[in-house]
Design a protein around this motif. Structure first.
Motif, PDB file in Angstrom:
ATOM      1  N   LYS A   1     -10.863 -22.109   6.277  1.00 34.46           N
ATOM      2  CA  LYS A   1     -12.027 -22.969   6.498  1.00 34.46           C
ATOM      3  C   LYS A   1     -13.283 -22.351   5.890  1.00 34.46           C
ATOM      4  N   ARG A   2     -13.384 -21.033   5.950  1.00 38.14           N
ATOM      5  CA  ARG A   2     -14.535 -20.344   5.362  1.00 38.14           C
ATOM      6  C   ARG A   2     -14.547 -20.525   3.846  1.00 38.14           C
TER       7      ARG A   2
ATOM      8  N   ARG B   1      -6.577 -23.105  18.517  1.00 34.95           N
ATOM      9  CA  ARG B   1      -7.153 -21.801  18.856  1.00 34.95           C
ATOM     10  C   ARG B   1      -6.679 -21.335  20.240  1.00 34.95           C
TER      11      ARG B   1
ATOM     12  N   TYR C   1      -8.689 -28.623  16.284  1.00 32.13           N
ATOM     13  CA  TYR C   1      -8.773 -27.189  16.029  1.00 32.13           C
ATOM     14  C   TYR C   1      -8.883 -26.367  17.318  1.00 32.13           C
TER      15      TYR C   1
ATOM     16  N   ASP D   1      -9.215 -19.680  10.046  1.00 32.47           N
ATOM     17  CA  ASP D   1     -10.666 -19.494   9.933  1.00 32.47           C
ATOM     18  C   ASP D   1     -11.047 -19.074   8.517  1.00 32.47           C
TER      19      ASP D   1
ATOM     20  N   THR E   1      -7.008 -16.587  12.890  1.00 34.65           N
ATOM     21  CA  THR E   1      -8.011 -16.038  11.965  1.00 34.65           C
ATOM     22  C   THR E   1      -7.696 -16.393  10.513  1.00 34.65           C
TER      23      THR E   1
ATOM     24  N   THR F   1      -8.824 -10.838   9.155  1.00 30.14           N
ATOM     25  CA  THR F   1      -7.730 -11.781   9.388  1.00 30.14           C
ATOM     26  C   THR F   1      -6.481 -11.004   9.798  1.00 30.14           C
TER      27      THR F   1
ATOM     28  N   ASP G   1     -20.409 -18.766  10.816  1.00 29.79           N
ATOM     29  CA  ASP G   1     -19.457 -19.832  10.487  1.00 29.79           C
ATOM     30  C   ASP G   1     -19.966 -21.186  10.968  1.00 29.79           C
TER      31      ASP G   1
END
Length: 386
Positions: A187-188, A285, A281, A184, A181, A175, A91
């Motif tokens: 964003k991925r 988290r 971010y 994430d 997640t 996820t 990532d």
């Protein structure tokens, strides 16, 4: 052949008496052997070069074997618009690569047609409404859209090879609902879509979403918008205020805390900005735990803080919520009626588009169950016009 040449050299250089005729014959034989050796070596080099060229540019015919018609050099084309989505980047590496911005963005060395990236977050690894989407995409042109699917690791989306979803899965990670997640994964999807330099708009969808307008309407609406579409609001209630952690201060105060729909749409520069964020971010988290639901707060808060003037502050994906429920209403086969879809296509309350009122507020809708596919297909041409 080398041994024969050496023998002749020895014979010619001996001190023993030898006739003139014998010398001439020996010379001619030596010359002939030299010519043959030269031709043999030259042919070997040519064969080696041809083999290297064939392997490097891929001479292939329709049957996939070696032939005489080469494909175009994939180097630059694959760099600006990747067709092979699977890769082994982490990532961190992916986000770094995705946020590279060309300094001469106004002068692309290729014909750039702005595209809409349709990003599907398929949490269960299936796309039950894919036939409806395939009909929707057939109304567009391939150079105007791209598709990205984030499914659970090791799960392959079951579609035919002629489907626009075929080969469009990205490298994924697990996820879990309520955890960071999910952010994430978003964003991925954004990062993989940003690798295509022609993608201009980025819309996040789920496997239960449907398009309520045809492709041309959706494309013109998004590409022509001066704003992104991220719902963002604050409410003094348990579902918003109580999810805030004071540990986020002073970077994020309670007055700056925002909530909104997970199903958002971003322009290219805002998508890039989300991936480059290293200030907010990490706070989500560390401090936005499951009861906080980061997917409903992170992008919503970040965009409001950094790009508020560029945001329409609404979503283009309609979801129906009922008081006291933690999940939206699911529409089954009996609910998927022309009247329902028409009410979504034309909003009773107008919204703003490019600072002007419009009744076309939603381009997509959820949450539609798998058994709603048949009635949706039956009405798609007459109601949704695709």
């Amino acid at each position: 052949m080398k041994g024969a040449l050496d023998d002749f050299k020895v014979m010619l250089t001996r001190n023993e008496p030898i006739t003139g005729l014998a010398k001439v014959v020996a010379f001619l034989v030596l010359f002939a052997l030299g010519v043959v050796a030269g031709l043999w070596v030259s042919a070997g080099i040519r064969r080696s070069q041809e083999s290297i060229v064939t392997k490097s540019i891929g001479f292939q015919g329709s049957g996939g074997g070696i032939c005489c018609r080469p494909d175009l050099d994939p180097g630059f084309e694959e760099f600006v618009a990747p067709t092979r989505l699977m890769h082994d980047m982490t990532d961190e590496e992916l986000f770094w690569r995705a946020t590279l911005v060309p300094a001469a963005a106004s002068r692309y060395p290729f014909e750039r047609v702005p595209k809409v990236a349709f990003m599907f977050l398929a949490g269960h690894g299936v796309l039950p409404l894919a036939p409806l989407w395939e009909r929707f995409f057939r109304g567009g042109q391939e150079e105007r859209f791209s598709i990205y699917v984030h499914a659970p690791p090791g799960v392959a989306i079951n579609v035919s090879e002629d489907s626009p979803f075929y080969g469009r899965q990205i490298p994924s990670q697990e996820t879990e609902w309520g955890y960071v997640t999910l952010v994430d994964a978003e964003k991925r999807l954004l990062a993989n879509a940003l690798l295509d330099f022609s993608n201009e708009r980025f819309v996040l969808l789920s496997e239960s979403c449907i398009p309520v307008h045809n492709f041309t309407t959706v494309y013109d609406y998004l590409v022509g918008s001066r704003h992104s579409f991220v719902e963002s609001y604050y409410r003094n209630d348990r579902g918003c205020r109580n999810r805030y952690s004071r540990s986020m201060a002073p970077d994020i105060t309670l007055r700056q805390w925002r909530k909104g729909s997970q199903w958002l749409e971003l322009s290219r520069d805002l998508a890039t900005s989300v991936l480059t964020d290293t200030r907010y971010y990490p706070l989500f988290r560390r401090h936005c735990r499951p009861s906080c639901y980061p997917d409903e707060h992170y992008v919503q808060t970040y965009v409001t803080l950094r790009h508020g003037a560029r945001n329409s502050n609404r979503t283009v994906t309609r979801v129906e919520w009922r008081a006291g429920r933690s999940h939206p209403v699911t529409y089954g086969a009996r609910d998927a009626t022309p009247e329902l879809v028409r009410s979504i296509r034309t909003s009773a309350e107008p919204c703003a588009y490019n600072s002007r009122p419009t009744s076309t507020c939603y381009l997509f809708a959820r949450k539609f169950a798998p058994d709603s596919l048949a009635p949706l297909l039956n009405m798609s041409s007459t109601v949704m016009h695709y």
